[in-house]
Design a protein around this motif. Structure first.
Motif, mmCIF file in Angstrom:
data_model
loop_
_atom_site.group_PDB
_atom_site.id
_atom_site.type_symbol
_atom_site.label_atom_id
_atom_site.label_comp_id
_atom_site.label_asym_id
_atom_site.label_seq_id
_atom_site.Cartn_x
_atom_site.Cartn_y
_atom_site.Cartn_z
ATOM 1 N N HIS A 221 0.821 -1.209 0.000
ATOM 2 C CA HIS A 221 0.000 0.000 0.000
ATOM 3 C C HIS A 221 0.853 1.257 0.000
ATOM 4 O O HIS A 221 1.989 1.241 0.435
ATOM 5 C CB HIS A 221 -1.031 0.002 1.130
ATOM 6 C CG HIS A 221 -0.495 -0.170 2.526
ATOM 7 N ND1 HIS A 221 -0.211 -1.397 3.081
ATOM 8 C CD2 HIS A 221 -0.213 0.738 3.487
ATOM 9 C CE1 HIS A 221 0.224 -1.227 4.327
ATOM 10 N NE2 HIS A 221 0.237 0.050 4.612
ATOM 11 N N VAL A 223 0.511 5.270 1.100
ATOM 12 C CA VAL A 223 -0.362 6.078 1.956
ATOM 13 C C VAL A 223 -0.099 7.569 1.793
ATOM 14 O O VAL A 223 1.056 8.004 1.812
ATOM 15 C CB VAL A 223 -0.129 5.706 3.438
ATOM 16 C CG1 VAL A 223 -1.127 6.427 4.340
ATOM 17 C CG2 VAL A 223 -0.226 4.204 3.631
ATOM 18 N N HIS A 303 3.827 7.058 3.628
ATOM 19 C CA HIS A 303 4.658 5.853 3.698
ATOM 20 C C HIS A 303 4.298 4.838 2.629
ATOM 21 O O HIS A 303 3.214 4.849 2.064
ATOM 22 C CB HIS A 303 4.657 5.226 5.099
ATOM 23 C CG HIS A 303 3.450 4.439 5.492
ATOM 24 N ND1 HIS A 303 2.391 4.977 6.187
ATOM 25 C CD2 HIS A 303 3.143 3.127 5.330
ATOM 26 C CE1 HIS A 303 1.487 4.035 6.419
ATOM 27 N NE2 HIS A 303 1.913 2.898 5.907
ATOM 28 N N ALA A 305 4.287 0.713 2.089
ATOM 29 C CA ALA A 305 4.398 -0.579 2.773
ATOM 30 C C ALA A 305 4.903 -1.596 1.770
ATOM 31 O O ALA A 305 4.267 -1.864 0.740
ATOM 32 C CB ALA A 305 3.061 -1.014 3.341
ATOM 33 N N GLU A 389 7.462 1.129 5.566
ATOM 34 C CA GLU A 389 6.946 0.054 6.409
ATOM 35 C C GLU A 389 7.289 -1.264 5.722
ATOM 36 O O GLU A 389 7.203 -1.369 4.498
ATOM 37 C CB GLU A 389 5.416 0.207 6.532
ATOM 38 C CG GLU A 389 4.723 -0.914 7.288
ATOM 39 C CD GLU A 389 3.195 -0.762 7.325
ATOM 40 O OE1 GLU A 389 2.649 0.146 6.645
ATOM 41 O OE2 GLU A 389 2.538 -1.557 8.008
ATOM 42 N N PHE A 414 -4.215 -3.025 8.506
ATOM 43 C CA PHE A 414 -3.129 -2.059 8.306
ATOM 44 C C PHE A 414 -2.435 -1.688 9.618
ATOM 45 O O PHE A 414 -1.609 -0.792 9.664
ATOM 46 C CB PHE A 414 -3.686 -0.813 7.603
ATOM 47 C CG PHE A 414 -4.212 -1.139 6.233
ATOM 48 C CD1 PHE A 414 -3.395 -1.032 5.122
ATOM 49 C CD2 PHE A 414 -5.511 -1.621 6.060
ATOM 50 C CE1 PHE A 414 -3.858 -1.378 3.870
ATOM 51 C CE2 PHE A 414 -5.979 -1.968 4.803
ATOM 52 C CZ PHE A 414 -5.160 -1.855 3.703
HETATM 53 FE FE LIG Z 1 0.851 1.046 6.438
#
Ligand SMILES: [Fe+2]
Length: 445
Positions: A221, A223, A303, A305, A389, A414
């Motif tokens: 993901h 963000v 961020h 992931a 992340e 999440f």
């Molecule tokens: Fe995250």
């Protein structure tokens, strides 16, 4: 200039949508349904492009710190005098680092750029405002032309109309949030999908960090932080057709310490996951989202992931390099966190795996479907803005039509539960320290 026009246009548009349809209902009231409402066929996350003051140095640091070999380049050595770009790849995870060359030299041969959407003056103002940051979230679509036309006709602010490259790749961009663009990339039928963009050449072995691999396989993901969640979600939802996948508010977390509300958009397959956060105010500590917005001069990517095929492997390798040019991690949770984890994760993680989580400082969270292992780096550059992340998801295996097993997107959530778990375990841990200092005092007496 385009960027500042689109900025004004955007604030104008959002002003008119204060009665947006989007409303947070909270984690427990949220009902997950997948209406498969994409407005155009979306395949997957394709790559992430960072804009930086020096692509050579930054790409090597990321390569070394994340175990992602540098596979291709487009720079002076390949005849590009507009920008230096380096492509890193590990599995299906691709990072592109781009920096501008001298304005004088660049303006004498503007057509030598290999990324057709690159704009030197936008680059300069972007870098001044944001520092090292993500410029583009690229998703592979069936047709960049169709994706662009459909998006724009559904309210997307255009940034770059479709360009067709000699190798059969098409590229287009629309505004996402802040100065970040959503890039659509599509490949012609006969194009080799590993070829990236025309004008990129293979990185020579001595500079490629070839052979490095810490197990990172794809982007899970991406963000964004925005000042206001409602209008930002509504804007992207409207032009992509993506559906809301999950959400939580500061109240859901059970402590006011999170300082954020969050919601997630997903495509039909739920493989392109795009959460967004907004700050909440009035908490004891300032919202981390507010801090981001101040240091980043507005909305932007918070961020990424990265999904690992074996988070223990990835973390062992990354931690080895923390003090020697790699990435540092946020402080480990106290021992009380892992004591509580033994109750929470029983049946999912073995004793051995829980020990390994504790050793490596990995956090564990669950939703009704699966388990999420996660850990966060410290900010990756000078400013307290962007971080990375690393995750691994456990569970949610289902079969597709051909009988092949795959993991459902977003399995395990999440990490919402970790806000309150961390808060609780830090409180418990501080109590044990109080008891210890009372005992120490008694011993000293
Ligand atoms: Fe995250």
């Amino acid at each position: 200039m385009y960027s500042s026009i689109s900025h004004h246009l955007f604030s104008f548009l959002t002003m008119g949508t204060t009665n947006s349809d989007f409303k947070l209902v909270g984690y427990s009231n949220f009902v997950r349904i997948n209406p498969k409402s994409d407005l155009f066929p979306v395949k997957r996350f394709h790559h992430i492009e960072f804009w930086t003051g020096d692509a050579t140095n930054v790409s090597r640091r990321f390569s070394w710190g994340l175990g992602m070999p540098i596979v291709a380049k487009s720079d002076l050595s390949t005849g590009n005098s507009v920008h230096a770009s380096y492509l890193l790849r590990s599995g299906n995870l691709s990072f592109l680092f781009t920096s501008a060359y001298s304005p004088t030299i660049s303006s004498s041969s503007p057509s030598s750029a290999s990324i057709p959407t690159f704009n030197p003056s936008q680059f300069t103002s972007f870098l001044t405002a944001h520092g090292l940051a993500v410029r583009a979230v690229a998703i592979e679509v069936e047709s960049a032309d169709a994706a662009f036309d459909t998006s724009v006709s559904h309210g997307a602010i255009p940034c770059s109309p479709p360009t067709h490259l000699p190798n059969g790749v098409a590229l287009a961009e629309v505004h996402l949030y802040g100065d970040v663009v959503l890039r659509y990339i599509s490949y012609g039928k006969d194009t080799d999908a590993s070829s990236f963009l025309a004008g990129f050449e293979e990185m020579p072995e001595e500079a490629s960090f070839r052979g490095l691999d810490f197990g990172l396989r794809r982007l899970d993901h991406a963000v964004g932080n925005v000042p206001e969640l409602g209008p930002a979600m509504e804007y992207v939802k409207k032009f992509t057709g993506f559906h809301e996948f999950a959400e939580f508010t500061a109240e859901d977390v059970g402590t006011s310490e999170s300082g954020l509300n969050s919601a997630v958009l997903a495509n039909n397959d739920e493989t392109v996951l795009m959460p967004m956060n907004e700050p909440v105010y009035g908490t004891k500590r300032k919202s981390q989202i507010q801090t981001y917005l101040e240091h980043n001069e507005g909305a932007g990517l918070q961020h990424l992931a990265l999904m690992s095929e074996d988070i223990f492997w990835t973390l062992r390798e990354m931690r080895k390099r923390s003090g020697v040019g790699g990435f540092e991690f946020m402080p480990r949770p106290p021992p009380t966190y892992y004591r509580n984890l033994r109750g929470r994760a029983k049946g999912v993680l073995s004793e051995e795996q829980m020990k390994e989580c504790e050793e490596l400082g990995i956090l564990v969270d669950m939703d009704d479907q699966g388990t999420l292992l996660q850990i966060f780096t410290k900010p990756i550059g000078d400013r307290p803005t962007m971080f990375i992340e690393i995750i691994q998801r456990i569970g949610c295996m289902v079969k597709d039509e051909s009988g092949k097993l795959y993991q459902k997107g977003g399995c395990g959530g999440f990490g919402k539960g970790n806000f309150s778990e961390l808060f609780k375990s830090i409180e418990e841990y501080e109590k044990t320290l109080e008891r210890k200092s009372v005992a120490d005092d008694a011993n000293a007496a």
